[in-house]
Design a protein around this motif. Structure first.
Motif, mmCIF file in Angstrom:
data_model
loop_
_atom_site.group_PDB
_atom_site.id
_atom_site.type_symbol
_atom_site.label_atom_id
_atom_site.label_comp_id
_atom_site.label_asym_id
_atom_site.label_seq_id
_atom_site.Cartn_x
_atom_site.Cartn_y
_atom_site.Cartn_z
ATOM 1 N N ILE A 99 -5.098 -3.083 7.363
ATOM 2 C CA ILE A 99 -6.187 -3.491 6.486
ATOM 3 C C ILE A 99 -5.646 -4.598 5.587
ATOM 4 N N LEU A 100 -6.440 -5.639 5.395
ATOM 5 C CA LEU A 100 -6.028 -6.758 4.549
ATOM 6 C C LEU A 100 -6.809 -6.738 3.247
ATOM 7 N N GLY A 101 -6.171 -7.232 2.198
ATOM 8 C CA GLY A 101 -6.825 -7.327 0.900
ATOM 9 C C GLY A 101 -6.453 -8.632 0.222
ATOM 10 N N VAL A 102 -7.432 -9.236 -0.432
ATOM 11 C CA VAL A 102 -7.189 -10.440 -1.216
ATOM 12 C C VAL A 102 -7.605 -10.142 -2.649
ATOM 13 N N LEU A 103 -6.651 -10.229 -3.557
ATOM 14 C CA LEU A 103 -6.904 -10.000 -4.972
ATOM 15 C C LEU A 103 -6.872 -11.347 -5.688
ATOM 16 N N VAL A 104 -8.030 -11.760 -6.183
ATOM 17 C CA VAL A 104 -8.147 -13.032 -6.890
ATOM 18 C C VAL A 104 -8.191 -12.725 -8.380
ATOM 19 N N GLU A 105 -7.182 -13.196 -9.108
ATOM 20 C CA GLU A 105 -7.095 -12.974 -10.549
ATOM 21 C C GLU A 105 -7.042 -14.336 -11.233
ATOM 22 N N GLY A 106 -8.194 -14.828 -11.592
ATOM 23 C CA GLY A 106 -8.261 -16.174 -12.158
ATOM 24 C C GLY A 106 -7.981 -17.191 -11.065
ATOM 25 N N PHE A 107 -6.914 -17.959 -11.243
ATOM 26 C CA PHE A 107 -6.526 -18.970 -10.258
ATOM 27 C C PHE A 107 -5.397 -18.482 -9.353
ATOM 28 N N THR A 108 -4.916 -17.266 -9.569
ATOM 29 C CA THR A 108 -3.831 -16.697 -8.781
ATOM 30 C C THR A 108 -4.396 -15.696 -7.781
ATOM 31 N N CYS A 109 -4.005 -15.831 -6.531
ATOM 32 C CA CYS A 109 -4.494 -14.950 -5.464
ATOM 33 C C CYS A 109 -3.303 -14.306 -4.762
ATOM 34 N N THR A 110 -3.466 -13.051 -4.398
ATOM 35 C CA THR A 110 -2.427 -12.338 -3.658
ATOM 36 C C THR A 110 -3.044 -11.767 -2.390
ATOM 37 N N LEU A 111 -2.403 -12.015 -1.263
ATOM 38 C CA LEU A 111 -2.825 -11.462 0.020
ATOM 39 C C LEU A 111 -1.974 -10.237 0.312
ATOM 40 N N PHE A 112 -2.622 -9.081 0.476
ATOM 41 C CA PHE A 112 -1.944 -7.820 0.756
ATOM 42 C C PHE A 112 -2.267 -7.360 2.166
ATOM 43 N N ILE A 113 -1.364 -6.565 2.715
ATOM 44 C CA ILE A 113 -1.603 -5.887 3.988
ATOM 45 C C ILE A 113 -1.246 -4.418 3.800
ATOM 46 N N MET A 114 -2.045 -3.523 4.370
ATOM 47 C CA MET A 114 -1.764 -2.093 4.262
ATOM 48 C C MET A 114 -1.686 -1.488 5.658
ATOM 49 N N ASP A 115 -0.677 -0.652 5.855
ATOM 50 C CA ASP A 115 -0.566 0.080 7.113
ATOM 51 C C ASP A 115 -0.340 1.554 6.828
ATOM 52 N N LEU A 116 -0.398 2.351 7.872
ATOM 53 C CA LEU A 116 -0.170 3.791 7.787
ATOM 54 C C LEU A 116 0.665 4.180 9.000
ATOM 55 N N VAL A 117 1.967 4.066 8.839
ATOM 56 C CA VAL A 117 2.880 4.347 9.941
ATOM 57 C C VAL A 117 3.535 5.714 9.770
ATOM 58 N N TYR A 118 3.648 6.162 8.523
ATOM 59 C CA TYR A 118 4.290 7.437 8.208
ATOM 60 C C TYR A 118 3.307 8.340 7.479
ATOM 61 N N LYS A 119 3.538 9.629 7.539
ATOM 62 C CA LYS A 119 2.623 10.590 6.940
ATOM 63 C C LYS A 119 2.522 10.379 5.430
ATOM 64 N N ALA A 120 1.297 10.191 4.961
ATOM 65 C CA ALA A 120 0.955 10.072 3.533
ATOM 66 C C ALA A 120 1.589 8.874 2.840
ATOM 67 N N ILE A 121 2.058 7.886 3.601
ATOM 68 C CA ILE A 121 2.644 6.691 2.995
ATOM 69 C C ILE A 121 1.794 5.484 3.393
#
Length: 198
Positions: A99-121
């Motif tokens: 799953i991808l996420g883009v967090l735009v905070e004013g003029f600064t943006c961060t691209l995140f990626i989330m995975d689930l490879v291990y239990k509860a992590i």
């Protein structure tokens, strides 16, 4: 490909499903919980296949981030987790789907990626930080921005193709990762009523 945009008028995929499961006590009181609303999201949508969230975007204008706070950081993390949980519950058992996420905070943006490879992590990893131009004198930030958007597009299309491959299977089988997911926290009732009074 089978990707559509879900703007602010729609609840985040996964969040709606999780929060719409009412307890018996809530049903008796007539309370209805609604899911979180993402500022923008991209979803996999094909035929009778369950919709899946691929990208979640949260946006805060510059004046809301002047004090250095990150008000949407936890929100985007929860929306990404809800999308991941829904994907696993719907039978998409491929740990390469993220799953991808883009967090735009004013003029600064961060691209995140989330995975689930291990239990509860749920690993939420920042892939890149990029910037939006503040004026016409600040176009030098655009090459890094375009590079981040190309990275996002590459992962999004790859995830959509993996979803389509699972859809082509005749039946969804029990997933291995179904034991990996954990329930999300709800806001305590006293906190909800306190905020409503303010």
């Amino acid at each position: 490909m089978y990707i559509s945009i879900n703007s602010t008028d729609g609840q985040a995929v996964g969040s709606n499903e999780r929060r719409s499961k009412h307890s018996e006590e809530d049903k008796k009181k007539g309370k209805k919980k609604i899911g979180r609303f993402a500022d923008l999201s991209m979803i996999y949508d094909y035929g009778d296949c369950p919709k899946q969230g691929l990208v979640v975007v949260e946006i805060k204008p510059p004046m809301k981030t002047l004090d250095g706070s990150r008000p949407d950081f936890v929100k985007i993390a929860n929306e990404m987790k809800d999308s991941m949980d829904k994907m696993v519950k719907d039978g998409y058992d491929d740990d390469e789907i993220t799953i991808l996420g883009v967090l735009v905070e004013g003029f600064t943006c961060t691209l995140f990626i989330m995975d689930l490879v291990y239990k509860a992590i749920y690993r939420m990893i920042p892939l890149s930080v990029f910037y939006l131009p503040r004026s016409h004198h600040d176009y030098s930030v655009l090459p890094a921005t375009f590079e981040s958007m190309i990275t996002l597009k590459k992962y999004m299309i790859s995830n959509a193709r993996r979803c389509f491959a699972f859809h082509r299977q005749a039946t969804f089988k029990q997933t291995v990762r179904s034991t990996y997911i954990v329930d999300s926290f709800d806001t305590p009732e006293s906190h909800n009523s306190k905020n409503n009074d303010d």
